[in-house]
Design a protein around this motif. Structure first.
Motif, PDB file in Angstrom:
ATOM      1  N   TYR A 110       0.368  -5.519   8.584  1.00  0.00           N
ATOM      2  CA  TYR A 110       1.164  -4.743   7.704  1.00  0.00           C
ATOM      3  C   TYR A 110       2.289  -4.105   8.531  1.00  0.00           C
ATOM      4  N   LEU A 121       4.584  -0.885   8.782  1.00  0.00           N
ATOM      5  CA  LEU A 121       4.520   0.486   8.403  1.00  0.00           C
ATOM      6  C   LEU A 121       5.895   1.074   8.199  1.00  0.00           C
ATOM      7  N   VAL A 136       3.944   5.230   3.910  1.00  0.00           N
ATOM      8  CA  VAL A 136       3.268   6.461   4.101  1.00  0.00           C
ATOM      9  C   VAL A 136       4.066   7.695   3.840  1.00  0.00           C
ATOM     10  N   SER A 174       2.790  -0.876   4.490  1.00  0.00           N
ATOM     11  CA  SER A 174       2.022   0.313   3.994  1.00  0.00           C
ATOM     12  C   SER A 174       3.430   1.416   3.952  1.00  0.00           C
ATOM     13  N   LEU A 199       0.200   5.214   1.171  1.00  0.00           N
ATOM     14  CA  LEU A 199      -0.951   5.926   1.509  1.00  0.00           C
ATOM     15  C   LEU A 199      -0.271   7.559   1.618  1.00  0.00           C
ATOM     16  N   ASP A 224       0.672  -1.214   0.129  1.00  0.00           N
ATOM     17  CA  ASP A 224      -0.156   0.076   0.040  1.00  0.00           C
ATOM     18  C   ASP A 224       0.824   1.461   0.038  1.00  0.00           C
ATOM     19  N   PRO A 276       0.577  -1.951  -6.044  1.00  0.00           N
ATOM     20  CA  PRO A 276       0.211  -1.270  -5.253  1.00  0.00           C
ATOM     21  C   PRO A 276      -0.953  -0.750  -4.852  1.00  0.00           C
ATOM     22  N   ARG A 277      -1.591  -0.801  -3.924  1.00  0.00           N
ATOM     23  CA  ARG A 277      -2.965  -0.124  -3.435  1.00  0.00           C
ATOM     24  C   ARG A 277      -2.607   1.293  -3.364  1.00  0.00           C
ATOM     25  N   GLU A 320      -6.587   3.537   7.446  1.00  0.00           N
ATOM     26  CA  GLU A 320      -6.235   3.134   6.096  1.00  0.00           C
ATOM     27  C   GLU A 320      -5.256   1.881   6.624  1.00  0.00           C
ATOM     28  N   PHE A 321      -4.631   1.739   7.821  1.00  0.00           N
ATOM     29  CA  PHE A 321      -3.567   0.619   8.126  1.00  0.00           C
ATOM     30  C   PHE A 321      -4.411  -0.596   7.962  1.00  0.00           C
ATOM     31  N   ARG A 322      -3.819  -1.626   7.560  1.00  0.00           N
ATOM     32  CA  ARG A 322      -4.346  -3.251   7.692  1.00  0.00           C
ATOM     33  C   ARG A 322      -3.320  -3.866   8.686  1.00  0.00           C
TER      34      ARG A 322
END
Length: 160
Positions: free
Chosen positions: A71, A73, A106, A104, A6, A4, A39-40, A66-68
């Motif tokens: 995952y 970070l 960020v 993710s 973000l 991801d 990627p999302r 939005e964190f899964r």
């Protein structure tokens, strides 16, 4: 391993968005064969709060939403560690190979990231000590994730 990206702020149509989408598409094609999914891409609105502390806290809440689960970070901050592309690829490969479900990446807004997010991060990385516009950081993040994928797959894109 799912990926991801973000980011606070929305990219307008233009060269930065074109580059982000180019690397995202390349990564989708490459990633399937090496266990990377995505990627999302998630763009979150900048906070309208007047004080920078309030803006960072509001943006942090939006990011956390939005964190899964499970995952890793990875935050991008000018005070973070500098990895070379090979080290970055090795980190992703190690996470993938050890069963981490996702990562993710960020990118904060103009005021940076709330300190509470730093405490949750598995890694805090920088592209150097200079302050960069978040639009360019987004391009750099996608390019480096794609480059990491090429390193992991043995593709000749990355040359030492």
């Amino acid at each position: 391993m799912k990926l991801d990206v973000l980011a606070i702020g929305r990219l307008k149509a233009g060269p930065e968005r074109d580059l982000v989408m180019r690397y995202a598409e390349r990564l989708k094609g490459l990633g399937r064969g090496i266990g990377l999914d995505g990627p999302r891409l998630v763009e979150l609105a900048e906070s309208p709060a007047r004080r920078d502390l309030d803006r960072k806290q509001e943006e942090a809440r939006a990011l956390v939403a939005e964190f899964r689960e499970g995952y890793r970070l990875v935050l991008f901050d000018e005070r973070g560690a500098a990895l070379d592309s090979g080290q970055f690829a090795a980190m992703l490969g190690e996470w993938r190979d050890s069963g981490v479900p996702g990562a993710s990446f960020v990118i904060g807004g103009a005021d940076g990231l709330d300190p509470a997010l730093r405490e949750r991060a598995a890694k805090i990385l920088a592209f150097g000590a200079m302050t960069l516009p978040h639009q360019l950081v987004r391009v750099l993040v996608l390019e480096q994730i794609y480059r990491a994928g090429t390193i992991l797959s043995g593709h000749p894109y990355h040359r030492n």
